[in-house]
Design a protein around this motif. Structure first.
Motif, PDB file in Angstrom:
ATOM      1  N   THR A 186       9.615   6.587 -66.180  1.00  0.00           N
ATOM      2  CA  THR A 186      10.647   6.395 -67.196  1.00  0.00           C
ATOM      3  C   THR A 186      10.244   5.420 -68.299  1.00  0.00           C
ATOM      4  OG1 THR A 186      11.640   4.809 -65.702  1.00  0.00           O
ATOM      5  CG2 THR A 186      12.662   7.002 -65.788  1.00  0.00           C
ATOM      6  N   ARG A 187       9.410   4.422 -67.963  1.00  0.00           N
ATOM      7  CA  ARG A 187       9.098   3.416 -68.983  1.00  0.00           C
ATOM      8  C   ARG A 187       8.418   4.008 -70.218  1.00  0.00           C
ATOM      9  NH1 ARG A 187       9.403  -1.940 -69.226  1.00  0.00           N
ATOM     10  NH2 ARG A 187       9.691  -2.154 -66.985  1.00  0.00           N
ATOM     11  N   LYS A 242      20.429   7.263 -61.813  1.00  0.00           N
ATOM     12  CA  LYS A 242      19.321   6.327 -61.632  1.00  0.00           C
ATOM     13  C   LYS A 242      18.296   6.448 -62.769  1.00  0.00           C
ATOM     14  CE  LYS A 242      15.465   5.469 -58.516  1.00  0.00           C
ATOM     15  NZ  LYS A 242      14.621   6.156 -57.537  1.00  0.00           N
ATOM     16  N   ILE A 243      17.997   7.661 -63.164  1.00  0.00           N
ATOM     17  CA  ILE A 243      17.038   7.883 -64.254  1.00  0.00           C
ATOM     18  C   ILE A 243      17.600   7.309 -65.561  1.00  0.00           C
ATOM     19  CG2 ILE A 243      15.960   9.680 -65.694  1.00  0.00           C
ATOM     20  CD1 ILE A 243      14.605   9.491 -63.001  1.00  0.00           C
ATOM     21  N   SER A 291      10.931   9.103 -61.453  1.00  0.00           N
ATOM     22  CA  SER A 291      11.507   7.796 -61.786  1.00  0.00           C
ATOM     23  C   SER A 291      10.426   6.759 -62.113  1.00  0.00           C
ATOM     24  CB  SER A 291      12.462   7.314 -60.705  1.00  0.00           C
ATOM     25  OG  SER A 291      11.779   7.186 -59.500  1.00  0.00           O
ATOM     26  N   ASN A 292       9.191   6.939 -61.622  1.00  0.00           N
ATOM     27  CA  ASN A 292       8.152   5.960 -61.976  1.00  0.00           C
ATOM     28  C   ASN A 292       7.540   6.224 -63.363  1.00  0.00           C
ATOM     29  OD1 ASN A 292       6.815   8.274 -61.234  1.00  0.00           O
ATOM     30  ND2 ASN A 292       5.184   7.243 -60.122  1.00  0.00           N
ATOM     31  N   GLN A 341      19.768   4.933 -65.901  1.00  0.00           N
ATOM     32  CA  GLN A 341      19.770   3.458 -65.813  1.00  0.00           C
ATOM     33  C   GLN A 341      18.399   2.891 -66.125  1.00  0.00           C
ATOM     34  OE1 GLN A 341      21.311   3.325 -61.842  1.00  0.00           O
ATOM     35  NE2 GLN A 341      23.294   2.468 -62.490  1.00  0.00           N
ATOM     36  N   ARG A 342      17.367   3.520 -65.566  1.00  0.00           N
ATOM     37  CA  ARG A 342      16.010   3.033 -65.828  1.00  0.00           C
ATOM     38  C   ARG A 342      15.646   3.197 -67.299  1.00  0.00           C
ATOM     39  NH1 ARG A 342      12.600   2.388 -61.234  1.00  0.00           N
ATOM     40  NH2 ARG A 342      10.813   2.802 -62.598  1.00  0.00           N
ATOM     41  N   LEU A 343      16.002   4.335 -67.882  1.00  0.00           N
ATOM     42  CA  LEU A 343      15.704   4.554 -69.306  1.00  0.00           C
ATOM     43  C   LEU A 343      16.411   3.498 -70.162  1.00  0.00           C
ATOM     44  CD1 LEU A 343      15.993   8.466 -69.509  1.00  0.00           C
ATOM     45  CD2 LEU A 343      13.879   7.121 -69.724  1.00  0.00           C
ATOM     46  N   SER A 344      17.645   3.188 -69.819  1.00  0.00           N
ATOM     47  CA  SER A 344      18.399   2.199 -70.578  1.00  0.00           C
ATOM     48  C   SER A 344      17.773   0.810 -70.422  1.00  0.00           C
ATOM     49  CB  SER A 344      19.860   2.188 -70.118  1.00  0.00           C
ATOM     50  OG  SER A 344      20.600   1.251 -70.869  1.00  0.00           O
ATOM     51  N   ASP A 345      17.431   0.446 -69.177  1.00  0.00           N
ATOM     52  CA  ASP A 345      16.806  -0.863 -68.929  1.00  0.00           C
ATOM     53  C   ASP A 345      15.476  -0.997 -69.663  1.00  0.00           C
ATOM     54  OD1 ASP A 345      18.856  -1.494 -67.246  1.00  0.00           O
ATOM     55  OD2 ASP A 345      17.742  -1.109 -65.384  1.00  0.00           O
ATOM     56  N   GLN A 346      14.726   0.091 -69.725  1.00  0.00           N
ATOM     57  CA  GLN A 346      13.352   0.022 -70.230  1.00  0.00           C
ATOM     58  C   GLN A 346      13.232   0.357 -71.717  1.00  0.00           C
ATOM     59  OE1 GLN A 346      11.734   2.707 -67.331  1.00  0.00           O
ATOM     60  NE2 GLN A 346      11.384   1.091 -65.827  1.00  0.00           N
TER      61      GLN A 346
END
Ligand SMILES: *Cc1c(COP(=O)(O)O)cnc(C)c1O
Length: 230
Positions: free
Chosen positions: A90-91, A107-108, A87-88, A110-115
């Protein structure tokens, strides 16, 4: 065999498998898995018309992606992340890649979408499914995959395209076919949610023929294209 001959051999296998299953050749995307291979090999293949590449290791991938993007003789390429995702990490995945095949947790996603940079189109993603039920394998359990698919649909900057699997190794045709069919059934269900959910990432060097017969639309081929990895 050189790269060009290997590409022709794979092309022949794809055509035959498509004929056996009454499918058009264009329904199968060839993803060249270039992990551990040099940027010069990727460039050589790109010049032969292969434009989709898959990578597993982030640092190595970013070096090759930036190097080739700066190379005036390289055509524009699409990059697929196919390795396990921490998860760290994903950016950079959201920034450098066009597709991700190995999403197995909300969760992964969501992070991909946010970033995902807003200047880029939504990141295409596959849900990785653990079809062989081996404890050591990544991927969501088949009976949890549709719920995850449904939850992903609300994320604005990722776009669910289908399901991916890495089948068990050293297994018989029947067992492999069973594992491919699990993904195919999931796709039948999920495609009712959204017609853009229409892809299956299945099949590697040894089983791409069988995978196409079981509905694969994206085969991930490393060894048969580039030769053995060190
Ligand atoms: C390495 C890898 C491949 C390519 O496998 P080959 O057997 O070399 O064709 C395909 N998919 C994933 C997820 C991989 O890690």
């Amino acid at each position: 065999m050189n790269l060009e001959t290997r590409l022709q051999v794979i092309e022949g296998r794809i055509l035959e498998a498509c004929e056996r299953s009454n499918r058009p050749r264009q329904s199968v995307m060839l993803l060249a898995v270039s992990k551990t291979k040099l940027a010069s090999d990727i460039l050589a293949l790109a010049k032969l018309g292969q434009h989709a590449f898959g990578e597993n290791y982030l640092q190595e991938a970013i070096e090759k992606i930036t190097h080739l993007a700066d190379s005036p003789e390289c055509p524009s390429l699409t990059w697929h992340f196919i390795g396990p995702i921490q998860s760290n990490k994903t950016r950079p995945i959201a920034e450098y890649f066009d597709w991700v095949h190995s999403v197995d947790r909300l969760k992964i996603a969501q992070r991909l979408s946010d970033q995902r940079p807003r200047s880029k189109s939504p990141l295409n993603i596959f849900i990785q499914v653990n079809t062989s039920a081996e404890a050591s394998k990544s991927g969501v359990a088949p009976d949890e995959a549709l719920e995850l698919a449904n939850n992903l649909r609300n994320l604005p900057n990722v776009k669910l395209r289908g399901f991916m699997t890495i089948p068990s190794t050293g297994n018989q045709t029947e067992q492999l076919a069973k594992e491919f069919e699990i993904c195919r059934q999931l796709l039948r269900q999920a495609s009712k949610l959204d017609s853009d959910i229409n892809m299956l990432s299945m099949g590697m060097s040894n089983d791409l023929d069988l995978a196409i017969e079981h509905g694969s639309t994206c085969i991930r081929v490393g060894t048969a294209l580039f030769g053995e990895r060190q």
